[in-house]
Design a protein around this motif. Structure first.
Motif, PDB file in Angstrom:
ATOM      1  N   MET A 130      -8.732 -11.372  70.414  1.00 55.69           N
ATOM      2  CA  MET A 130      -9.027 -12.028  71.687  1.00 55.69           C
ATOM      3  C   MET A 130      -9.953 -11.170  72.533  1.00 55.69           C
ATOM      4  SD  MET A 130      -7.495 -14.903  72.209  1.00 55.69           S
ATOM      5  CE  MET A 130      -7.246 -14.984  73.978  1.00 55.69           C
ATOM      6  N   ASP A 174     -13.207 -10.506  73.208  1.00 58.43           N
ATOM      7  CA  ASP A 174     -14.291 -10.924  74.105  1.00 58.43           C
ATOM      8  C   ASP A 174     -14.295 -12.429  74.364  1.00 58.43           C
ATOM      9  OD1 ASP A 174     -14.819 -11.441  71.537  1.00 58.43           O
ATOM     10  OD2 ASP A 174     -16.944 -10.925  71.584  1.00 58.43           O
ATOM     11  N   VAL A 175     -13.112 -13.014  74.238  1.00 61.47           N
ATOM     12  CA  VAL A 175     -13.044 -14.460  74.412  1.00 61.47           C
ATOM     13  C   VAL A 175     -13.372 -14.868  75.839  1.00 61.47           C
ATOM     14  CG1 VAL A 175     -11.400 -16.337  74.543  1.00 61.47           C
ATOM     15  CG2 VAL A 175     -11.541 -14.966  72.487  1.00 61.47           C
ATOM     16  N   THR A 176     -12.787 -14.149  76.790  1.00 65.56           N
ATOM     17  CA  THR A 176     -13.000 -14.504  78.190  1.00 65.56           C
ATOM     18  C   THR A 176     -14.477 -14.399  78.543  1.00 65.56           C
ATOM     19  OG1 THR A 176     -10.947 -13.318  78.464  1.00 65.56           O
ATOM     20  CG2 THR A 176     -11.962 -14.175  80.447  1.00 65.56           C
ATOM     21  N   ILE A 229     -20.812 -18.858  78.370  1.00 69.74           N
ATOM     22  CA  ILE A 229     -21.199 -20.232  78.018  1.00 69.74           C
ATOM     23  C   ILE A 229     -21.220 -21.092  79.266  1.00 69.74           C
ATOM     24  CG2 ILE A 229     -20.483 -22.308  76.762  1.00 69.74           C
ATOM     25  CD1 ILE A 229     -19.382 -20.363  74.609  1.00 69.74           C
ATOM     26  N   VAL A 230     -20.197 -20.924  80.087  1.00 67.36           N
ATOM     27  CA  VAL A 230     -20.128 -21.738  81.294  1.00 67.36           C
ATOM     28  C   VAL A 230     -21.307 -21.419  82.199  1.00 67.36           C
ATOM     29  CG1 VAL A 230     -18.778 -22.226  83.353  1.00 67.36           C
ATOM     30  CG2 VAL A 230     -17.641 -21.972  81.165  1.00 67.36           C
ATOM     31  N   HIS A 252     -14.069 -24.107  82.187  1.00 62.96           N
ATOM     32  CA  HIS A 252     -13.936 -22.725  81.735  1.00 62.96           C
ATOM     33  C   HIS A 252     -12.812 -22.589  80.721  1.00 62.96           C
ATOM     34  CE1 HIS A 252     -12.970 -18.386  82.226  1.00 62.96           C
ATOM     35  NE2 HIS A 252     -14.249 -18.362  81.932  1.00 62.96           N
ATOM     36  N   GLN A 283     -12.978 -21.386  76.860  1.00 64.51           N
ATOM     37  CA  GLN A 283     -12.104 -20.316  76.373  1.00 64.51           C
ATOM     38  C   GLN A 283     -11.376 -20.761  75.115  1.00 64.51           C
ATOM     39  OE1 GLN A 283      -9.414 -19.114  79.437  1.00 64.51           O
ATOM     40  NE2 GLN A 283     -10.561 -17.245  79.810  1.00 64.51           N
ATOM     41  N   THR A 317     -17.081 -14.506  76.493  1.00 62.52           N
ATOM     42  CA  THR A 317     -17.878 -15.537  75.813  1.00 62.52           C
ATOM     43  C   THR A 317     -17.786 -16.848  76.566  1.00 62.52           C
ATOM     44  OG1 THR A 317     -16.831 -14.561  73.886  1.00 62.52           O
ATOM     45  CG2 THR A 317     -18.448 -16.276  73.473  1.00 62.52           C
ATOM     46  N   ALA A 318     -16.552 -17.207  76.907  1.00 61.48           N
ATOM     47  CA  ALA A 318     -16.357 -18.467  77.603  1.00 61.48           C
ATOM     48  C   ALA A 318     -17.103 -18.462  78.922  1.00 61.48           C
ATOM     49  CB  ALA A 318     -14.880 -18.712  77.828  1.00 61.48           C
ATOM     50  N   TYR A 319     -17.029 -17.324  79.606  1.00 60.64           N
ATOM     51  CA  TYR A 319     -17.679 -17.216  80.912  1.00 60.64           C
ATOM     52  C   TYR A 319     -19.183 -17.365  80.750  1.00 60.64           C
ATOM     53  CZ  TYR A 319     -18.508 -15.627  85.641  1.00 60.64           C
ATOM     54  OH  TYR A 319     -18.892 -15.570  86.946  1.00 60.64           O
TER      55      TYR A 319
END
Lengths: 431, 220
Positions: free
Chosen positions: A305, A307-309, A315-316, B188, B192, A311-313
């Motif tokens: 987990m 760099d999941v946060t 992308i957003v 978000h 995730q 990556t998601a950030y």
């Protein structure tokens, strides 16, 4: 999908082999294939492997109102599902002759033999009784579905436990398994069906026919019996004449087979009970063979987990802003056609081609222009003096909301070309 | 912004698979995720009914069999999710005017059923030897009421969750082939969950690879 037809030479070969007392899988005449019984994680779920034939039974229960003529008896319901997984010839959701026959035979074997105490399933006489539903899914068809189904059904019924019920006055409470231990069904005896197939007009007899043998047989005799050697049901199909001695011999063979199978079922049930009591793992997931080359199992694995946060950030953040909502449903995609494409709204003005060419910006702007034109058109009407009362209320409203109308009204009283000029100037303003 | 909590929740339950366990279908597999288990069987390419024939590719039919009772609306929607995923990865134009039938039988439902369907379907298609442009796997994520992300939830965790998402992810680019969501969540959180699923899919693809390697190896 149709079943693959059996070739004549295959048929002849099978019959020849049977004449020579040989079977395809090397069994003797009275041998059963290997029976394997496994249980699922929840109560009342049972898998039976009879050679390659594979059947799953699941028992479930619910409270229903009883039948009027039997107010204090529970209801037994059997449903044999010939899943297309078992054979390509089985079709989804269609009652074939085979499924009706199997259902009927199972009902006679388990319901009509009164092996289950239906009176113990009564909760409130005439109002509430338990309905026990047995769903049987055929997973792989390699002959003798009936025997596999009957073993699966009776084992699942023995394995099943229904929730406990408490009655206080009018109130009926069904207790979840955490509060009160669920109770097993009361079953008097264990009827098991044994199938015999006949070949060459009854000259040859085989126990537990496999799929190939079933396709060349002349007749089938199914005897349901319990271990006390009581016959619960007997059925002959395929239109074959049997002698009394043949039936007697079959029933003798059946009694031997039934006692063997009963022993196996009791042993399987005991083993499962022990496993559950010990609190260890049980059920289908555990019964998966580990030594086979086609099977593999992996233990619980954590998912990285790190760099999941981020990556998601990312992308957003990088995501494009959602496209602006367009009021008109015209899609600006090449190759797309739409009714009225390329034409223009001729409701406002008769000719404003140059303007349309000039103006290919955003749709909002265009719309604004159109409203303005409409306004002007109306003004023209107004100024011309003889106002015809057919203009709809929408335009009226626009006029009222436009503050500039009283100031500019008289200026636009000229011809249509004059008006066009005015429209242009107004558009420049908006730009 | 929600924070992903400790890795204890973010794990896949133990999972296993057995291929070609049924003799009749052309390809079969059982997939187990924790207590959830699904049996899949594939028939095809075979003769197709004229009414269902498609002139330039194979007709794929997916059937989901519930454990109790007859298939209902829920099963139909699951069928559609699986069918669309399979259609995306199967090279069905190689078998025009033929039928492919995929049957999925629920053996036990303990959460993440749709992802288990997808995994079982992929293994069964592999076993049947059907040409595919890529493999796919399913990952279910649940967002707990406090914003925690749980992968491969059990039935109890699914019940407690605020949102439930299942993604089908392809093996070549790890992109989303299909998504099925339930409940409310922010953009978000969605991103995730996709990122988590992509991470989890690597584990499943590794498992696919291991099981195929084991199958075609000479030693156990």
């Amino acid at each position: 999908m149709k079943d693959t037809p059996l070739a004549n030479c295959e048929r002849d070969f099978l019959l020849k082999a049977i004449e020579e007392k040989k079977r395809l899988d090397g069994r003797q005449t009275y041998d059963y294939r290997k029976i394997k019984i496994t249980f699922g994680t929840d109560y009342g779920c049972c898998f039976v492997d009879l050679g390659k034939t594979r059947v799953m039974a699941q028992v479930s229960c619910e409270i229903v109102t009883p039948k009027e003529n039997r107010p204090n008896e529970g209801i037994m319901f059997f449903n044999i599902e010939l899943s297309p997984m078992a054979s390509p010839a089985f079709e989804q959701g269609r009652q074939s002759e085979l499924s009706v026959n199997l259902n009927r035979q199972l009902e006679r074997c388990l319901r009509n033999s009164k092996c289950i105490d239906t009176e113990s399933l009564c909760v409130v006489s005439g109002e509430k009784v338990w309905q026990i539903r047995v769903d049987i899914h055929m997973l792989n068809h390699d002959g003798n579905l009936m025997d596999a189904a009957s073993i699966a059904a009776i084992t699942a019924l023995y394995h099943f436990k229904r929730p406990d019920v408490g009655i206080q006055g009018e109130e009926v409470t069904v207790y979840p398994p955490e509060e009160r231990d669920p109770i097993p069904l009361s079953i008097y005896h264990m009827p098991i069906s044994v199938s015999f197939s006949f070949f060459q007009q009854g000259t040859y007899l085989l126990v537990d026919p496999c799929e190939r043998e079933e396709r060349v047989m002349d007749g089938l005799l199914m005897i349901a019996m319990n271990k006390h050697r009581e016959i619960c049901s007997i059925q002959s199909s395929g239109g074959i004449m049997l002698l009394k001695e043949q039936v007697m011999r079959c029933s003798k063979i059946a009694s031997v087979k039934v006692s063997e199978i009963t022993e196996l079922i009791t042993k399987a049930l005991e083993n499962d009970k022990k496993a559950r009591k010990a609190g260890g793992r049980f059920g289908f997931a555990e019964s998966m063979p580990q030594e086979r080359i086609t099977a593999l199992k992996k233990d619980e694995t954590p998912v990285e987990m790190t760099d999941v946060t981020e990556t998601a950030y990312d992308i957003v953040q990088k995501a494009e802003a959602p496209p602006q909502t367009v009021p008109s449903p015209v899609l600006p995609v090449p190759g797309m056609g739409q009714v009225g494409l390329g034409l223009q709204n001729s409701w406002g003005l008769e000719d404003d081609e140059e303007e349309e060419e000039e103006d290919d910006d955003s749709v909002e702007e265009q719309e604004e222009k159109v409203t303005k034109m409409e306004v002007e058109q109306h003004r023209k009407e107004q100024s011309s003096g003889d106002v015809v009362e057919i203009s709809d209320s929408e335009e009226e409203e626009v006029i009222i909301l436009q503050p500039e109308i009283p100031n500019r009204g008289p200026k636009n009283a000229g011809s249509s070309s004059d008006q066009k000029g005015a429209a242009k100037s107004k558009k420049r303003q908006t730009k | 912004m929600m924070e992903v909590c400790g890795s204890s929740n973010v794990s896949l339950r133990e999972f296993g698979c057995e291929q070609s366990l049924l003799s009749r279908p052309d390809g079969s597999a059982s997939f187990i995720q924790g207590d959830t288990s699904v049996l899949a069987g594939v028939y095809g390419p075979a003769e197709v009914k004229v009414s269902k024939e498609i002139y330039d590719r194979a007709t794929l039919e997916v059937l989901v069999q519930p454990k109790v009772g007859l298939p209902s609306v829920r099963e139909r929607s699951q069928e559609q999710c699986v069918r669309e995923t399979c259609e995306a990865s199967l090279l069905s134009s190689l078998h025009p005017r033929s039928s492919l039938t995929l049957i999925l039988q629920v053996l036990h439902d303990d959460g993440s059923l749709l992802s288990c369907f997808l995994n079982a379907a992929c293994m069964a298609l592999m076993d049947a030897g059907l040409p595919m442009s890529c493999l796919f796997c399913g990952v279910t994520c649940a967002i707990h009421a406090d914003g925690q992300i749980i992968t491969d939830p059990t039935a109890a965790q699914e019940k407690e969750s605020r949102a439930l998402m299942t993604f089908a992810i392809d093996s070549t680019e790890h992109k989303v082939l299909m998504s099925s969501t339930k409940g409310s969540f922010s953009v978000h959180e969605l991103q995730q969950c996709i990122a988590v699923s992509q991470k989890a899919s690597e584990k499943i693809f590794q498992f696919y690879r291991d099981s195929v390697r084991r199958r075609y190896s000479k030693t156990l």
